[in-house]
Design an enzyme around this catalytic site. Sequence first.
Site, PDB file in Angstrom:
ATOM      1  N   LYS A  66       0.823  -1.217   0.000  1.00  0.00           N
ATOM      2  CA  LYS A  66       0.000   0.000   0.000  1.00  0.00           C
ATOM      3  C   LYS A  66       0.856   1.265   0.000  1.00  0.00           C
ATOM      4  CE  LYS A  66      -3.497  -0.382  -0.526  1.00  0.00           C
ATOM      5  NZ  LYS A  66      -4.083  -0.703  -1.863  1.00  0.00           N
ATOM      6  N   THR A  69       3.396   0.539  -4.975  1.00  0.00           N
ATOM      7  CA  THR A  69       4.246  -0.332  -5.802  1.00  0.00           C
ATOM      8  C   THR A  69       3.671  -0.552  -7.192  1.00  0.00           C
ATOM      9  OG1 THR A  69       3.208  -2.332  -4.882  1.00  0.00           O
ATOM     10  CG2 THR A  69       5.204  -1.527  -3.788  1.00  0.00           C
ATOM     11  N   GLY A 273      -6.635   3.757  -4.917  1.00  0.00           N
ATOM     12  CA  GLY A 273      -7.128   5.093  -4.602  1.00  0.00           C
ATOM     13  C   GLY A 273      -8.504   5.129  -3.967  1.00  0.00           C
ATOM     14  N   PRO A 275     -11.377   5.660  -1.302  1.00  0.00           N
ATOM     15  CA  PRO A 275     -11.464   6.607  -0.184  1.00  0.00           C
ATOM     16  C   PRO A 275     -11.292   5.896   1.148  1.00  0.00           C
ATOM     17  CG  PRO A 275     -13.649   6.168  -1.119  1.00  0.00           C
ATOM     18  CD  PRO A 275     -12.655   5.539  -2.045  1.00  0.00           C
TER      19      PRO A 275
END
EC number: 2.8.2.-
Length: 309
Positions: A66, A69, A273, A275
């Site tokens: 996270k 990468t 990405g 939320p």
Amino acid sequence: MATFLSSVLLLVLRTYAAPPEHVQVWPGGWTQAPGEAGNETLTPSLVPPPGTAQHAPHSIIIGVRKGGTRALLEMLDIHPEVAAAATEVHFFDWDENYVRGLEWYREQMPYSYPHQITVEKTPGYFTSPAAPARICAMNPSIKLLLILRDPTERVVSDYTQVYFNRLENRKPVQAIERMLVKNGALNTRYKAIQRSLYDVHMRNWLQYFPLRQIHIVDGDTLIRDPLPELQRVERFLDLPPRIHASNFYFNQTKGFYCIRSDGHERCLHESKGRPHPPVNGTVLRQLRSYLRQHNRDFYRLIGRTFNWH
């Protein structure tokens, strides 16, 4: 049922009865060669592009989970002299894969030309106690890429990924506070927190590799302004500068940069990405306070600081 099976059989016969009219490109650079005249075999012939071979990686993105990468690998793959492995191999951190041997590992790599370097990424390597020694045994001079982001934000992203994975698999989920706090205190044994102790894991790597062989990418900066970080990676890997500002565009809908290359545009998977859930302010301050000293120790190890609040 008999009619259905007959239809399937007919479809299969039609598929293989017609000789291929052109070379079919397969994922990973493989091609399906046209059959020679009089060749009646029904099995397609798969051959790699002429002049290519599979090589053990010249560089490995070792983590962090996270931390960005996938974005780093996708952006680096723009470079014409980079051949990127399509999947996470988990060779050095999973015993069941490591026992298969280096030849098996090499066979997981993409076919590449002599002027290209091969890059693999598996985020689990950074936090694996065994990975540094195993990679060193394979190639002690290999160049390693480590992409990091604010460790507190990384913990929340880690939780978010597991949360959505469990939802998709119809498994029970818990609020992030229940994971972060146990018996009224911060649950420092929570795996997501353990993965954010960058200093602990970095010490393990520095036992086997000098710092000059580990290039640290600022994952927070990569999201906001990818080009400077990619240019630093190019220099570290001794690649000619081939990545430019025109290779990126900001996607207003997704809220991050996407890639433009060879006339095509692509963004990271929708799972990237996502939320973050709101986190209780008191719990978040506890987490930041716990990680603060670990961050300072990490800064001392690498001789560099980051804007991690």
